[in-house]
Design a protein around this motif. Structure first.
Motif, PDB file in Angstrom:
ATOM      1  N   TYR A   1      33.572 -19.770  79.380  1.00  0.00           N
ATOM      2  CA  TYR A   1      32.547 -20.406  79.192  1.00  0.00           C
ATOM      3  C   TYR A   1      33.090 -21.789  78.641  1.00  0.00           C
ATOM      4  N   TYR A   2      32.769 -23.056  78.993  1.00  0.00           N
ATOM      5  CA  TYR A   2      33.168 -24.285  78.618  1.00  0.00           C
ATOM      6  C   TYR A   2      32.043 -24.926  77.844  1.00  0.00           C
ATOM      7  N   ALA A   3      32.590 -25.465  76.901  1.00  0.00           N
ATOM      8  CA  ALA A   3      31.243 -26.157  76.004  1.00  0.00           C
ATOM      9  C   ALA A   3      32.067 -27.500  75.683  1.00  0.00           C
ATOM     10  N   VAL A   4      30.953 -28.758  75.521  1.00  0.00           N
ATOM     11  CA  VAL A   4      31.023 -29.999  75.175  1.00  0.00           C
ATOM     12  C   VAL A   4      31.577 -29.952  73.559  1.00  0.00           C
ATOM     13  N   VAL A   5      32.469 -30.561  73.303  1.00  0.00           N
ATOM     14  CA  VAL A   5      32.956 -31.056  71.877  1.00  0.00           C
ATOM     15  C   VAL A   5      31.908 -32.340  71.490  1.00  0.00           C
ATOM     16  N   PRO A   6      30.957 -31.937  70.687  1.00  0.00           N
ATOM     17  CA  PRO A   6      29.911 -32.982  70.604  1.00  0.00           C
ATOM     18  C   PRO A   6      30.509 -34.243  69.696  1.00  0.00           C
ATOM     19  N   GLU A   7      31.499 -33.820  68.883  1.00  0.00           N
ATOM     20  CA  GLU A   7      31.962 -34.983  67.976  1.00  0.00           C
ATOM     21  C   GLU A   7      32.936 -35.869  69.132  1.00  0.00           C
ATOM     22  N   ALA A   8      33.550 -35.610  70.002  1.00  0.00           N
ATOM     23  CA  ALA A   8      34.587 -36.039  70.948  1.00  0.00           C
ATOM     24  C   ALA A   8      33.455 -36.869  72.065  1.00  0.00           C
ATOM     25  N   LEU A   9      32.382 -36.416  72.308  1.00  0.00           N
ATOM     26  CA  LEU A   9      31.176 -36.984  73.042  1.00  0.00           C
ATOM     27  C   LEU A   9      30.753 -38.382  72.157  1.00  0.00           C
ATOM     28  N   LEU A  10      30.692 -37.995  71.028  1.00  0.00           N
ATOM     29  CA  LEU A  10      30.061 -38.986  70.109  1.00  0.00           C
ATOM     30  C   LEU A  10      30.984 -40.315  69.716  1.00  0.00           C
ATOM     31  N   ASP A  11      32.113 -39.896  69.594  1.00  0.00           N
ATOM     32  CA  ASP A  11      33.268 -40.820  69.745  1.00  0.00           C
ATOM     33  C   ASP A  11      33.403 -41.879  70.864  1.00  0.00           C
TER      34      ASP A  11
ATOM     35  N   ALA B   1      42.363 -32.986  76.455  1.00  0.00           N
ATOM     36  CA  ALA B   1      41.888 -34.222  75.932  1.00  0.00           C
ATOM     37  C   ALA B   1      40.850 -33.884  74.555  1.00  0.00           C
ATOM     38  N   GLY B   2      40.376 -32.950  74.317  1.00  0.00           N
ATOM     39  CA  GLY B   2      39.452 -32.435  73.262  1.00  0.00           C
ATOM     40  C   GLY B   2      38.235 -32.780  73.458  1.00  0.00           C
TER      41      GLY B   2
ATOM     42  N   ALA C   1      42.449 -43.217  74.372  1.00  0.00           N
ATOM     43  CA  ALA C   1      42.883 -43.247  75.695  1.00  0.00           C
ATOM     44  C   ALA C   1      42.960 -41.845  76.397  1.00  0.00           C
ATOM     45  N   LYS C   2      43.305 -41.018  75.745  1.00  0.00           N
ATOM     46  CA  LYS C   2      43.622 -39.499  76.297  1.00  0.00           C
ATOM     47  C   LYS C   2      42.424 -38.957  76.801  1.00  0.00           C
ATOM     48  N   LYS C   3      41.225 -39.232  76.232  1.00  0.00           N
ATOM     49  CA  LYS C   3      39.964 -38.853  76.454  1.00  0.00           C
ATOM     50  C   LYS C   3      39.516 -39.620  77.653  1.00  0.00           C
TER      51      LYS C   3
END
Length: 123
Positions: free
Chosen positions: A96-106, A83-84, A31-33
């Motif tokens: 520099y900002y990067a996407v957290v791949p695991e969060a995107l996959l979730d 939000a991770g 929900a936070k994401k």
């Protein structure tokens, strides 16, 4: 020809969002994401970072066309970090900002109806 949106007896089916129900903790984290992504400015920033080469970008690379103050951009990026969904790393005077791949996959797994099994339950 069979209709994947109907049961054998003609009733409607609705696929679940996941193969198993979310726990209370997992639901709170998801929900936070989703809340973080629900804001149009944050969604645009996240999309710009995710679409940038290597899935990372400097603030100066992603704010073009987003008509808000720099302080507002910083706030939105902080919400996405909290939000991770993003990580950040200072390099000299730039962050520099990067996407957290695991969060995107979730998030993708939660919303991916193609891999969900049909429940057979009427809607």
């Amino acid at each position: 020809m069979s209709n994947p949106d109907r049961t054998a007896d003609g009733g409607c089916v609705r696929p679940p969002l996941r193969r198993r129900p979310l726990t209370e903790v997992a639901a709170a984290e998801m929900a936070k994401k989703l809340k973080a992504l629900a804001d149009p400015v944050r969604l645009r920033l996240f999309s710009a970072i995710a679409g940038h080469a290597g899935g990372e970008a400097c603030v100066c690379d992603v704010t073009g066309g987003i008509d808000v103050a720099q302080s507002t951009v910083s706030h939105h990026l902080k919400v996405l970090r909290d939000a991770g969904l993003l990580t950040s790393e200072r390099r000299a005077s730039w962050v520099y900002y990067a996407v957290v791949p695991e969060a995107l996959l979730d998030v993708a797994e939660l919303l991916d109806l193609r891999t969900a099994t049909l429940s057979g339950a009427p809607t």
